[in-house]
Structures are given as C-alpha cells and as structure tokens.
Design a protein around this motif. Structure first.
Motif, PDB file in Angstrom:
ATOM      1  N   TRP A 115      84.946  36.646  55.213  1.00  0.00           N
ATOM      2  CA  TRP A 115      84.277  36.266  53.963  1.00  0.00           C
ATOM      3  C   TRP A 115      84.332  37.381  52.923  1.00  0.00           C
ATOM      4  CZ3 TRP A 115      82.334  31.714  52.212  1.00  0.00           C
ATOM      5  CH2 TRP A 115      82.282  30.653  53.124  1.00  0.00           C
ATOM      6  N   LEU A 116      84.319  38.627  53.353  1.00  0.00           N
ATOM      7  CA  LEU A 116      84.388  39.722  52.397  1.00  0.00           C
ATOM      8  C   LEU A 116      85.814  39.983  51.918  1.00  0.00           C
ATOM      9  CD1 LEU A 116      81.900  42.304  53.963  1.00  0.00           C
ATOM     10  CD2 LEU A 116      81.514  40.740  52.042  1.00  0.00           C
ATOM     11  N   LYS A 117      86.786  39.778  52.805  1.00  0.00           N
ATOM     12  CA  LYS A 117      88.168  40.082  52.447  1.00  0.00           C
ATOM     13  C   LYS A 117      88.843  38.919  51.741  1.00  0.00           C
ATOM     14  CE  LYS A 117      92.455  41.836  54.436  1.00  0.00           C
ATOM     15  NZ  LYS A 117      93.142  42.267  55.685  1.00  0.00           N
ATOM     16  N   ASN A 118      88.565  37.710  52.192  1.00  0.00           N
ATOM     17  CA  ASN A 118      89.239  36.545  51.624  1.00  0.00           C
ATOM     18  C   ASN A 118      88.219  35.412  51.499  1.00  0.00           C
ATOM     19  OD1 ASN A 118      91.055  34.662  50.737  1.00  0.00           O
ATOM     20  ND2 ASN A 118      92.535  34.997  52.369  1.00  0.00           N
ATOM     21  N   PHE A 119      87.394  35.507  50.476  1.00  0.00           N
ATOM     22  CA  PHE A 119      86.301  34.551  50.306  1.00  0.00           C
ATOM     23  C   PHE A 119      86.822  33.133  50.049  1.00  0.00           C
ATOM     24  CE2 PHE A 119      83.335  32.238  47.589  1.00  0.00           C
ATOM     25  CZ  PHE A 119      82.168  32.313  48.344  1.00  0.00           C
ATOM     26  N   LYS A 120      87.858  33.006  49.238  1.00  0.00           N
ATOM     27  CA  LYS A 120      88.372  31.687  48.870  1.00  0.00           C
ATOM     28  C   LYS A 120      88.922  30.948  50.084  1.00  0.00           C
ATOM     29  CE  LYS A 120      91.587  29.433  45.665  1.00  0.00           C
ATOM     30  NZ  LYS A 120      92.594  29.646  44.593  1.00  0.00           N
ATOM     31  N   ASN A 121      89.691  31.651  50.905  1.00  0.00           N
ATOM     32  CA  ASN A 121      90.277  31.014  52.089  1.00  0.00           C
ATOM     33  C   ASN A 121      89.202  30.652  53.109  1.00  0.00           C
ATOM     34  OD1 ASN A 121      92.383  30.103  53.759  1.00  0.00           O
ATOM     35  ND2 ASN A 121      92.428  32.044  54.855  1.00  0.00           N
ATOM     36  N   SER A 122      88.207  31.526  53.267  1.00  0.00           N
ATOM     37  CA  SER A 122      87.130  31.248  54.223  1.00  0.00           C
ATOM     38  C   SER A 122      86.289  30.059  53.776  1.00  0.00           C
ATOM     39  CB  SER A 122      86.244  32.488  54.384  1.00  0.00           C
ATOM     40  OG  SER A 122      86.992  33.574  54.891  1.00  0.00           O
ATOM     41  N   ALA A 123      86.029  29.969  52.481  1.00  0.00           N
ATOM     42  CA  ALA A 123      85.263  28.836  51.971  1.00  0.00           C
ATOM     43  C   ALA A 123      86.047  27.537  52.099  1.00  0.00           C
ATOM     44  CB  ALA A 123      84.885  29.081  50.513  1.00  0.00           C
ATOM     45  N   SER A 144      79.612  24.248  58.784  1.00  0.00           N
ATOM     46  CA  SER A 144      78.756  25.438  58.838  1.00  0.00           C
ATOM     47  C   SER A 144      78.024  25.517  60.175  1.00  0.00           C
ATOM     48  CB  SER A 144      77.760  25.429  57.678  1.00  0.00           C
ATOM     49  OG  SER A 144      78.429  25.440  56.434  1.00  0.00           O
ATOM     50  N   TYR A 219      89.477  33.597  60.539  1.00  0.00           N
ATOM     51  CA  TYR A 219      88.689  34.263  59.496  1.00  0.00           C
ATOM     52  C   TYR A 219      89.476  35.326  58.754  1.00  0.00           C
ATOM     53  CZ  TYR A 219      84.608  32.127  61.693  1.00  0.00           C
ATOM     54  OH  TYR A 219      83.700  31.230  62.197  1.00  0.00           O
TER      55      TYR A 219
END
Length: 220
Positions: A115-123, A144, A219
């Motif tokens: 989530w910190l490194k690749n927020f868009k992909n994780s979302a 979730s 992730y």
C-alpha cells in the motif's frame, strides 16, 4: 624499566591475557578455512538451493529478497515441525500464539509495503476485474474482509494440522494400556501415523511459505 619492557606479556592473577591475541586472529579468517562440509551439511545446502530455485520460478528474478525470506521461513518451519515429532519436545508450530505472530508479521509487512509503495495497484485488487460497477462497494467490502482474514487462515491452518496429528498419536497411545492386543495395535498405528506426520511437517511448511510468497507478490 627499559625500552623493550612494553613487549613483556602482562599477567593478571597468574593469567597472561596478552596471549589471547593468538586465538583472536583466527576469528578474522573465513569459516571455509576451518572445516570441510559434512554430508549432512551438503544435503541441507542442496535441499535449500532446490527450494530457493522452486520459489524463484514462482516469483521473478527481481524479487530475490522475498524469495530468500520465504526460503528461510520454509527451512525453519520444516526443522521446527520435525523436532516436534520427538518425544518431550515442545511443538511450537502447534501453538496459535506462535503461528499467529509469525503469520501476522509477514502479512502486515507485505500489506504495508504494497500500500505504501504501490497504492493504486493495491487498491485495484479490492475490485475484481470484470465485476459490475454497481457492485463495486460490496466487492470492496468482501475483498477487504478476505484480506484481513488471511493472517488468521494462514496461521490456524499450520497450528491445526500440527496439533491434530499429535492429538491422534496421544489418543492411540492410550489404547496400549488396555491389553497386549491393544499395545501391538497402538504401536503399529502410531508408527504409520508418525510417517504421515513426517510428510505433514514438510507439506505444512511448504504451504505456509508458498502462501506467504504469493501474498507478497500480490502486494508487491
């Protein structure tokens, strides 16, 4: 006192501490100069290299750090599971405190990294591809919950499988106190179950490690 007195070895309580330097020098040499690998060490290194190669095929060559973590976890769990098969040895992997701590630390580390490194992909993982747009809020809620349950399912699976085998062996041991026939049956059944537990120890270590690797890749 003279010019050369600084080279005299000092003695404290009858022990010449200066001579320790003779052994301390050996600590700076690489270990390969001291010993030759035994057959058990070669077998362990070959096995770990095969496991590393197998995990590297699942992940790409750019994720060597994650592969290394999963390989070390796999080797640690196998050794811990096999040690638990010996009598009077505490099986740490059968205790939920240990497995929950291990699973939660791995999951939370990879989850936070993603989530910190690749927020868009994780979302984007929260909404499966091809799902209707009007179902997106519900899919986000379901995904979730699914993500939050991962450390529990990862840990309980390992603890339950290791605990179940030991409980069955304990129940079979109680049969031996009934009669001579029960003793022979108990020994035979426990021997068979012990062989199965050997396989379960390896399989459960592999399942835990490969799931950790898959979660980390998702992730990442």
């Amino acid at each position: 006192m003279n010019l050369f007195s600084v080279f005299d070895p000092s003695s404290y309580y009858g022990i010449s501490i200066n001579w320790i330097i003779i052994m301390m020098v050996m600590y700076f040499f690489p270990l390969k100069y001291y010993y030759i690998r035994s057959g058990a060490q070669n077998m362990f290194l070959n096995f770990s290299s095969q496991v590393d190669k197998m995990f590297s095929e699942v992940a790409s060559s750019s994720k060597l750090a994650i592969v290394f973590v999963c390989t070390v976890t796999f080797m640690y769990l196998i050794i811990s599971n096999l040690l638990g098969l010996f009598s009077f040895v505490f099986t740490s992997t059968a205790h939920p405190y240990f497995t929950l701590g291990l699973g939660f630390v791995f999951w939370f580390s990879f989850f936070l990294m993603g989530w910190l490194k690749n927020f868009k992909n994780s979302a984007a993982h929260l909404v499966p591809e091809g799902s209707p747009i009007y179902l997106s809020p519900l899919m986000v809620l379901i995904e979730s919950i699914s993500h939050l349950m991962r450390p529990f399912t990862l840990s309980i699976r390992l603890a339950a499988n290791m605990m179940a085998g030991h409980l069955i062996i304990s129940l079979l041991a109680s049969i031996s106190m009934m009669s001579a026939m029960g003793l022979s049956m108990s020994i035979m059944l426990q021997s068979i179950l012990l062989i199965l537990e050997f396989g379960v120890s390896v399989i459960q270590g592999f399942v835990f490690s490969i799931l950790v690797l898959l979660y980390a890749l998702e992730y990442y």
